[in-house]
Design a protein around this motif. Structure first.
Motif, short mmCIF file in Angstrom:
data_model
loop_
_atom_site.label_atom_id
_atom_site.label_comp_id
_atom_site.label_asym_id
_atom_site.label_seq_id
_atom_site.Cartn_x
_atom_site.Cartn_y
_atom_site.Cartn_z
N UNK A 135 0.85 -1.18 0.00
CA UNK A 135 0.00 0.00 0.00
C UNK A 135 0.89 1.23 0.00
N UNK A 136 0.58 2.20 -0.85
CA UNK A 136 1.34 3.44 -0.85
C UNK A 136 0.79 4.35 0.25
N UNK A 137 1.68 5.00 0.98
CA UNK A 137 1.25 5.70 2.19
C UNK A 137 0.67 7.08 1.92
N UNK B 286 -5.57 1.60 -0.87
CA UNK B 286 -5.69 0.44 -1.74
C UNK B 286 -4.47 -0.46 -1.56
N UNK B 287 -4.69 -1.77 -1.53
CA UNK B 287 -3.60 -2.74 -1.51
C UNK B 287 -3.42 -3.32 -2.89
N UNK B 288 -2.16 -3.46 -3.28
CA UNK B 288 -1.81 -4.11 -4.54
C UNK B 288 -1.24 -5.48 -4.18
N UNK B 289 -1.83 -6.51 -4.75
CA UNK B 289 -1.45 -7.87 -4.38
C UNK B 289 -0.59 -8.53 -5.45
N UNK C 152 -4.69 1.51 11.12
CA UNK C 152 -3.92 0.26 11.15
C UNK C 152 -3.11 0.10 9.86
N UNK C 153 -2.72 1.23 9.28
CA UNK C 153 -1.91 1.18 8.08
C UNK C 153 -2.66 0.62 6.89
N UNK C 154 -3.98 0.74 6.92
CA UNK C 154 -4.83 0.25 5.84
C UNK C 154 -4.79 -1.27 5.70
#
Lengths: 117, 113
Positions: A94-96, A104-107, B98-100
């Protein structure tokens, strides 16, 4: 867009052997890093995460991972695996501080770890 | 503990049907996500939402829509189901503190025949 590469799609090992699952990401900005585990027919469960501080992160079930900023890697390790560790493992980034995609998480595509007796 | 629930574990629908997949989280998270998971392709983001009535397209929004009328509930809609939408669908929620870190539901395995 952010890119996450899990270098091995399948990793077979024998019980009590050490294992390393590799993960590299492409971002040049500050990131949060995660490893998730998925057991058959279940959702994903957080194994460990790096937000800041020490680059060696310890997680559940004896797993640990090391953040290497210069190599943009976050490899997962366990010194001695059990049959119950057989599962699929996903690395995520995830970019902060990136605007509308914040959170958004990139998997990665996942690594199937199979532990043999 | 955060709990994310999905309305069905297994669902079988016919081609052309309208399909609703429901997701509910109980921890007041502002962010919610819908993914589909296919062998060898990992998780692909369909839609996400940062707030009630807000939505953003992910990487594969075609053929899907979403609704978020209440903070705790995020629905995925297949307007006219097709066989290539047969997949595992995962819902997740997260919060900045929680840091996403994302919390996942158990998944819905949808089969379209």
């Amino acid at each position: 867009a952010q890119s996450v590469t899990q270098l091995d799609s399948q990793v077979p090992v024998f019980e009590e052997a050490p294992v390393e699952l590799r993960c590299n990401y492409s971002s040049s900005v500050s990131v949060y890093l995660f490893w998730y585990v998925q057991y058959p027919n279940q959702g994903l469960q957080l194994l460990l995460k790096y937000l800041s501080g020490s680059t060696l992160v310890k997680g559940i079930n004896g797993f640990e991972a090391e953040f290497n900023k210069s190599q943009t890697s976050f490899h997962l390790r366990k010194p001695s695996v059990h049959i119950s560790d057989t599962a699929e493992y996903f690395c995520a980034v995830s970019e902060t501080s990136r605007g509308s995609t914040l959170g958004r998480l990139y998997f990665g595509r996942g690594t199937q770890l199979t532990v043999w007796p | 503990d955060v709990k994310v629930t999905q309305s069905s574990r297994y669902l079988v629908k016919r081609t052309g049907e309208k399909v609703f997949l429901e997701c509910v989280q109980d921890m007041d998270h502002e962010n919610m996500f819908w993914y589909r998971q296919d062998p060898g392709l990992g998780l692909r983001l369909i839609y996400f939402s940062y707030d009630v009535k807000m939505k953003e397209k992910g990487d594969i929004p075609e053929g899907y829509s979403v609704s978020r009328e209440k903070k705790e509930r995020f629905s995925l809609i297949l307007e006219s189901a097709s066989t290539n939408q047969t997949s595992m669908y995962l819902c997740a929620s997260s919060v900045r503190d929680r840091g996403y870190e994302q919390y996942f539901g158990p998944g819905t395995r949808l089969t379209v025949t």
